[in-house]
Design an enzyme around this catalytic site. Structure first.
Site, PDB file in Angstrom:
ATOM      1  N   ASP A 168       0.832  -1.206   0.000  1.00  0.00           N
ATOM      2  CA  ASP A 168       0.000   0.000   0.000  1.00  0.00           C
ATOM      3  C   ASP A 168       0.859   1.246   0.000  1.00  0.00           C
ATOM      4  O   ASP A 168       0.677   2.153   0.818  1.00  0.00           O
ATOM      5  CB  ASP A 168      -0.898  -0.035   1.245  1.00  0.00           C
ATOM      6  N   GLU A 408       3.380  -8.113   7.551  1.00  0.00           N
ATOM      7  CA  GLU A 408       2.094  -8.725   7.193  1.00  0.00           C
ATOM      8  C   GLU A 408       2.197  -9.858   6.170  1.00  0.00           C
ATOM      9  O   GLU A 408       1.586  -9.807   5.092  1.00  0.00           O
ATOM     10  CB  GLU A 408       1.145  -7.653   6.678  1.00  0.00           C
ATOM     11  N   TYR A 468      -6.935  -2.950  12.765  1.00  0.00           N
ATOM     12  CA  TYR A 468      -7.811  -1.895  12.255  1.00  0.00           C
ATOM     13  C   TYR A 468      -9.264  -2.156  12.604  1.00  0.00           C
ATOM     14  O   TYR A 468     -10.172  -1.840  11.822  1.00  0.00           O
ATOM     15  CB  TYR A 468      -7.613  -1.755  10.743  1.00  0.00           C
ATOM     16  N   GLU A 504       0.709  -1.046  14.167  1.00  0.00           N
ATOM     17  CA  GLU A 504      -0.089  -0.216  13.267  1.00  0.00           C
ATOM     18  C   GLU A 504      -1.517  -0.121  13.781  1.00  0.00           C
ATOM     19  O   GLU A 504      -2.080  -1.144  14.190  1.00  0.00           O
ATOM     20  CB  GLU A 504      -0.138  -0.788  11.844  1.00  0.00           C
TER      21      GLU A 504
HETATM   22  C1  GCU Z   1      -1.560  -2.509   6.521  1.00  0.00           C
HETATM   23  C2  GCU Z   1      -0.188  -2.239   5.928  1.00  0.00           C
HETATM   24  C3  GCU Z   1       0.052  -0.798   5.571  1.00  0.00           C
HETATM   25  C4  GCU Z   1      -1.202  -0.172   4.991  1.00  0.00           C
HETATM   26  C5  GCU Z   1      -2.259  -0.198   6.086  1.00  0.00           C
HETATM   27  C6  GCU Z   1      -3.560   0.448   5.605  1.00  0.00           C
HETATM   28  O1  GCU Z   1      -1.492  -2.802   7.865  1.00  0.00           O
HETATM   29  O2  GCU Z   1       0.867  -2.672   6.773  1.00  0.00           O
HETATM   30  O3  GCU Z   1       1.111  -0.749   4.624  1.00  0.00           O
HETATM   31  O4  GCU Z   1      -0.955   1.155   4.546  1.00  0.00           O
HETATM   32  O5  GCU Z   1      -2.567  -1.532   6.429  1.00  0.00           O
HETATM   33  O6  GCU Z   1      -4.348  -0.264   5.005  1.00  0.00           O
HETATM   34  O7  GCU Z   1      -3.716   1.661   5.830  1.00  0.00           O
END
Ligand code: GCU
Length: 610
Positions: A168, A408, A468, A504
């Site tokens: 990403d 990941e 997330y 994250e």
């Molecule tokens: C993942 C990933 C990131 C990405 C993020 C997102 O965890 O490690 O590279 O940008 O999710 O979806 O914002």
């Protein structure tokens, strides 16, 4: 690999500036002899990504080959010396010629490479440097590639990004860091290994091992100094190696609060005559995982910071010193103490600055979303080689406190990961990492889809998880998100008994968008998201840190879920603060919980024991 340096015995000449570029869409440059020079399409800045610089030739989304050339004048001062051409990074692979002579290739992005050119140039004359750069990736490269055909074959058309990428962030192409010619004596200091230990509350130890190109008969002088003190030692060169062990008392240990650096000067001498000199900043510190804690110099440290990217308008992924200074100023402003070099090694200048500013770094291999259906023995060989080059480049930085071997894996939750292949892969890579550096912990940030049974967890010294809930799942429901996070953290700790970094967590946020309700993309929701996660993290005695995703908005491949960029930044792409920046500034200023200050952390962390 030692970074080039200007010393009494060494010279360096920057080759940065405006080069020529020729796009090779048909891949005909080799047969057309462009390695000996070519008629350019345009000028291009080095360092710089080609993508956003060159609107006139339409290479924004270009994945392929581009040829670079420039003329450099070899100074007469280089007479009689060993002359080397060094490229700080070319993404993602490169082949290099000088005066039409092929020097070699390099298959890894984000890492430096160099070639001796003494016999291919003449001092007092110019030389033509040609670099063939490609930002193409394959199943076996690191990072792993993906094609439009993969998306179709796997019936994942809705996931397709343009340009295609497993990650990403935008697959910028170009020479992203400095290019230079440098000169050393014919006999020279080839490598330096420094390890530091804490002996007592006021005693430190610096052990230095020097690799030299001369075998015997020479001596090496070591001088370690601070403003107020200095220590010297001499050692004979035996089989190309010289070693010293310097006891430092009283010792100021390197830490976030006091990033004390000692200057180590290495002098190679023969019969009393100075042959070569190299200088290195040394920070005396120890990092270890003990029980549910991450210890820096024997005290619990709590990582407060971010996942970042090397990304800025027009520059793309190019090194920018003003941006470096800006970002470290914002890290200090927001009371952060660390970041991960997500998802690839950053420029050496970033680590040098982190050494000076007392910022802790998790240094990451450029391996993202590894799909084990396309992972071969060649993949593992490349992954091990990449890790070896990364550690060779960054091993002497006190700021580097851990290696992240991948980000990941098993992004698509393919079953092939859990059939023993994943476990065997990480076991071998972890053994390789520990054989290269037994002084730093390793980790592999996990995506929730790889589940709590991610085989990578078996080999991490501390666990890192990217989560997330409240964004990709349970959108707008932070109460549910907080509960899920809390339960999963407990389950992971229960199973592995290893400390956990939430590496994250974040929410896409449009600066200036507001709502009185829990509304995705608003600044208020980003604050609520971060507040919820930070509160859960603070409530667990085994958490060792919180790295918000992301420090700043950054460009991504085109996809319907991205408005040009990933907007999870706490700062915009041009570094304006969103409301969340002010929340974090206050939270990280006042959060005594597991902070990196003195003994108070032990008392407060105890408050969270069940
Ligand atoms: C993942 C990933 C990131 C990405 C993020 C997102 O965890 O490690 O590279 O940008 O999710 O979806 O914002």
């Amino acid at each position: 690999m030692l970074k080039p340096q200007q010393t009494i015995s060494r010279l360096r000449l920057s080759c940065d500036g405006l080069w020529n570029i020729k796009i090779d869409r048909e891949n005909v440059g080799d047969v057309n002899g462009w390695s000996a020079g070519f008629a350019p399409d345009a000028d291009v800045a080095v360092p710089g990504s080609w993508n956003e610089q060159l609107a006139e030739i339409g290479v924004m989304n270009y994945i392929g080959v581009a040829w670079y050339q420039t003329r450099v004048f070899v100074p007469t001062a280089f007479e009689g010396k060993r002359i080397v051409l060094r490229i700080g990074s070319a993404d993602f692979s490169a082949r290099v010629w000088i005066n039409g002579k092929f020097l070699g290739s390099h298959e890894f992005g984000f890492l430096p490479f160099e070639f001796e050119v003494t016999d291919h140039v003449a001092v007092g004359k110019s030389a033509l440097v040609v670099v063939r750069v490609s930002n193409e990736l394959t199943d076996d490269t690191v990072p792993q590639g993906v094609t439009a055909e993969n998306y179709i074959a796997e019936n994942r058309v809705r996931d397709e990004t343009f340009p295609p990428a497993r990650f990403d962030f935008f697959p910028y192409g170009g020479i992203h860091r400095s290019v230079e010619l440098y000169a050393t004596p014919k006999e020279y200091i080839d490598d330096i290994d420094v390890q530091t230990n804490i002996v007592s509350a006021s005693d430190g130890l610096v052990r230095a091992k020097i690799q030299l190109t001369c075998l015997d008969g020479a001596t090496v002088g070591f001088r370690l100094e601070s403003d107020a003190q200095n220590w010297t030692q001499e050692a004979n060169v035996e089989n190309g190696v010289a070693e010293a062990s310097i006891a430092v008392n009283p010792c100021q240990f390197w830490s976030c609060e006091h990033p004390q650096l000692y200057l180590l000067t290495i002098q190679l001498r023969r019969d009393g005559e100075l042959i070569d000199e190299y200088q290195l900043n040394v920070g005396i510190r120890e990092v270890k995982v003990e029980g549910a804690k991450l210890l820096l110099n024997g005290k619990p440290v709590f990582l407060k910071g971010f996942g970042k990217h090397e990304d800025f308008p027009v520059l793309g992924k190019a090194l920018s010193l003003p941006l470096l200074v800006k970002d470290f100023g914002l890290l200090r402003w927001i009371n952060a103490n660390s970041f991960r070099t997500s998802h690839y090694p950053y420029a050496e200048e970033v680590l040098d600055y982190a050494d000076r500013k007392g910022i802790l770094i998790i240094d990451e291999v450029a391996d993202i979303s590894r799909d084990f259906r396309y992972t071969s023995p060649k993949s593992l060989e490349n992954h091990k080689a990449y890790l070896r080059e990364l550690i060779a480049r960054d091993k002497n930085h006190p700021c580097v406190i851990a290696w992240s071997l991948s980000n990941e894996p098993n992004y698509l939750a393919e079953l092939e990961y859990h059939d023993g292949r994943g476990d065997a892969y990480w076991k071998e890579l972890a053994q390789h990492a520990r054989a290269l550096d037994e002084t730093r912990p390793i980790t592999i940030p996990n995506l929730q889809r790889a589940t709590i049974n991610d085989p990578a967890f078996n080999y991490c010294d501390f666990i890192s998880i990217n989560r997330y809930y409240g964004w990709y799942e349970n959108p707008g429901q932070m109460d549910v998100a907080g509960k899920r996070l809390s339960e999963e953290l407990d389950a992971i700790y229960e199973k592995y008994q290893k400390p956990i970094l939430v590496s994250e967590f974040g929410a896409d946020t449009v600066a200036g968008l507001h709502s009185t309700t829990d509304q995705l993309f608003t600044e208020e929701y980003q604050v609520k998201f971060l507040e919820t996660y930070c509160a859960v993290i603070a409530s667990k005695p085994y958490t060792i840190g919180e790295h918000v995703w992301n420090f700043a908005d950054f460009r991504t491949p085109q996809h319907h879920r991205r408005v040009v960029m990933n907007l999870k930044g706490v700062f915009t792409r041009t570094r304006e603060p969103k409301r969340a920046a002010f929340f974090l500034k206050e939270h990280w200023a006042k959060s005594p919980v597991k902070s990196s200050v003195n003994g108070e952390a032990a008392v407060l962390a105890g408050a969270f024991e069940k």
